[in-house]
Enzyme design. Structure first.
Site, PDB file in Angstrom:
ATOM      1  CG  ASP A 217      10.618  11.258  10.246  1.00 18.69           C
ATOM      2  OD1 ASP A 217      11.079  10.722   9.222  1.00 18.69           O
ATOM      3  OD2 ASP A 217       9.802  12.229  10.117  1.00 18.69           O
ATOM      4  CD  GLU A 267      22.053  16.405  30.921  1.00 20.02           C
ATOM      5  OE1 GLU A 267      21.399  15.713  31.567  1.00 20.02           O
ATOM      6  OE2 GLU A 267      21.982  17.767  30.705  1.00 20.02           O
TER       7      GLU A 267
END
Length: 554
Positions: A217, A267
């Site tokens: 957002d 990751e």
């Protein structure tokens, strides 16, 4: 949990490049407990309908713990579910059920601001100026002899000043804090390392649960100009952007935040993705958010805001493919969401309605619903033929229009209150959607309760009324998504058709020829077998006004 994988995921991040993503606004989607507000068990109960529709992923607007001053975009706890929507166990069940249907799950993240009820902000109010606690937010001393004037002239996106003065512990007037949105949504200070580390923790919390990505957002916010200079936007500026440099939008420092987040996502396995809500003036500027080491997608708001006009549509499509392609990112396409007037109404408006203002009973240029739906179907058929990823907002597959005649006392958007009714705000696109024509609340729940009143026309637009009707908007969406996938249009390449009429958008994507007629006169279709049309063809086989056709080359 392990995110869903499929053949499209053989290359890192590949799934998002061509996905059809369905936005769920949880409070208005499906209500399992009957309290009038949609919830996560309600989402789980309706997943089969979304799988049948043919979408690849869902994006859920905020469901985290919140006082709901701005419908969940004021977050008090980023690592829990608000009781309105259920529990973390409900979220995990919904996530597992989605993945079992090969539907990915993207969650909304709100990093620009928190709720004023967030423990950090409550600690900041209790602490002294210059403290560690206040350093997490944008607290500043005011101007004037006694600090009685705000630090600058910035105005809130929702109307009114963007600064609120606090009362200190001793009862004296104190510092001011920045809130680009409601006063209940204080802005974080992203120059603070503690803020950055906290959001790394939040990202890991949801990634460890198995989410497939985040819609971010106000992704063009976060970092503000360090001098906090005065700024007055042009009168015609959209609420979430401006045509010239704005000291609180698009600052260069924001990109390092997303480079850091990108490294964190990499990751994890499962091709997790980041999508930016970045309201910037040009597509080239929006594309800065999706450079190879930053986010994976950015909403194409310039496309959303383009009029139903062939010349303008060709220009924005060209511009989008060039700008996003230049940084190796897919273009995204979107026509409706929870912040804008639904395109079944917007495309037939007879007067300007800036983003965030909404339309209501006294608005000029109210839409013709017949023209609006016809154009909406044609615009969707055009959009879903374009290469890249497409976003669908809940209810648009039913042809839902904006709800205009909401009673004043039912409106809940902060924009309505902060502008004293000058702007209607976004409630009209957030009314709970209809599932069954003859059920309480049109199937939204079993009790008939609804946090916003549903109009009578919802009955004829309910999903069960449209299911099995070959001419319904729901059937059109199902067919569009099925053919889109079968012909690989999301991962295809666009080639403009030669010799198309000036009022038509005509191109080829793989073996499929697409032509959309935005003019008033019928257009002769090119050679090919008709795969689908957004509306009936003329008796002589021509393509009528406000209609789109897909053809398979012979």
């Amino acid at each position: 949990m392990t995110p869903v994988k499929d053949a499209a995921s053989t290359e890192s991040g590949a799934w998002h490049r061509s996905a059809a993503i369905y936005q769920i606004y949880p409070r208005s989607f499906s209500d399992a407990d009957g309290d009038g507000i949609g919830d996560l068990p309600g989402v789980t109960a309706r997943l089969d309908a979304l799988a049948d529709l043919g979408i690849d992923a869902i994006w859920l607007s905020p469901f985290m713990t919140s006082p709901q001053k701005d419908a969940g975009y004021d977050v008090a706890d980023y690592c829990d579910v608000d009781p309105l929507f259920g529990t973390l166990d409900d979220f995990d069940a919904m996530l597992a059920a989605s993945h079992a249907r090969s539907i990915r799950v993207i969650v909304d993240l709100v990093p620009n601001h928190s709720s004023d009820q967030h423990p950090w902000f409550q600690a900041a109010l209790a602490a002294a100026p210059g403290s560690r606690e206040r350093g997490r937010y944008m607290f500043r001393h005011g101007k004037g002899e006694h600090g009685e004037e705000p630090p600058n002239n910035w105005q809130s996106v929702f109307g009114g000043p963007a600064w609120t003065r606090v009362t200190e512990a001793d009862g004296s007037p104190g510092q001011w804090y920045l809130h680009l949105f409601d006063s209940a949504q204080p802005d974080f200070d992203w120059a603070n390392d503690e803020v950055r580390e906290e959001f790394r923790r939040i990202l890991r919390f949801w990634l460890d649960r198995g989410v497939d990505g985040f819609r971010v957002d106000v992704a063009h916010g976060l970092v503000k100009h360090d001098q906090l200079p005065d700024y007055t936007p042009p009168e015609d500026a959209a609420s979430m952007g401006g045509a010239e440099p704005v000291p609180y939008w698009g600052q260069e420092g924001v990109h390092e935040v997303y480079r850091d987040w990108r490294r964190l996502l990499e990751e994890y396995d499962g091709d997790r993705a980041l999508c930016a809500e970045a309201w910037m003036p040009t597509t080239e500027e929006i594309a800065l958010w999706v450079r190879p080491d930053e986010m994976h997608q950015a909403f194409n708001f310039n496309y959303l805001q383009t009029e139903w006009d062939a010349g303008r549509l060709r220009a924005v499509i060209d511009d989008s493919l060039a700008a996003f392609g230049a940084v190796g990112a897919p273009s995204t396409w979107v026509l409706s969401n929870h912040d804008v007037i639904r395109h079944a109404s917007r495309l037939a408006l007879g007067a300007d309605a800036p983003q965030g203002h909404g339309i209501g009973p006294l608005s000029p240029g109210k839409p013709d619903p017949v023209v609006g739906l016809r154009r909406a179907r044609a615009a969707t058929a055009l959009m879903l033929a374009l290469p890249g990823s497409a976003y669908i907002y809940q209810g648009e597959e039913l042809g839902l229009p904006e709800v205009i005649e909401l009673p004043d006392d039912a409106r809940q958007d902060p924009t309505w209150a902060r502008t004293a009714g000058e702007r209607y705000g976004r409630d009209g696109c957030r009314v709970p959607i209809p599932w069954e024509a003859d059920a309480p609340a049109y199937g939204f729940n079993a009790t008939g309760a609804s946090w916003l009143p549903q109009p009578d026309e919802w009955r004829q637009l309910a999903r069960d009324r449209q299911t099995g009707d070959a001419g319904s908007t729901l059937s059109l969406y199902r067919e569009l998504l099925q053919v889109r996938r079968a012909h690989g249009l999301g991962s295809g390449t666009l080639t403009w058709a030669d010799g198309a009429p000036s009022d038509a958008v005509a191109f080829r994507n793989g073996a499929v020829t697409v032509i959309a007629n935005t003019g008033a006169e019928p257009v002769v279709l090119p050679a090919g077998d008709v795969l689908l049309t957004s509306g009936p063809l003329a008796d002589d086989g021509a393509l009528p006004a406000d209609t789109t056709a897909w053809l398979l080359a012979r």
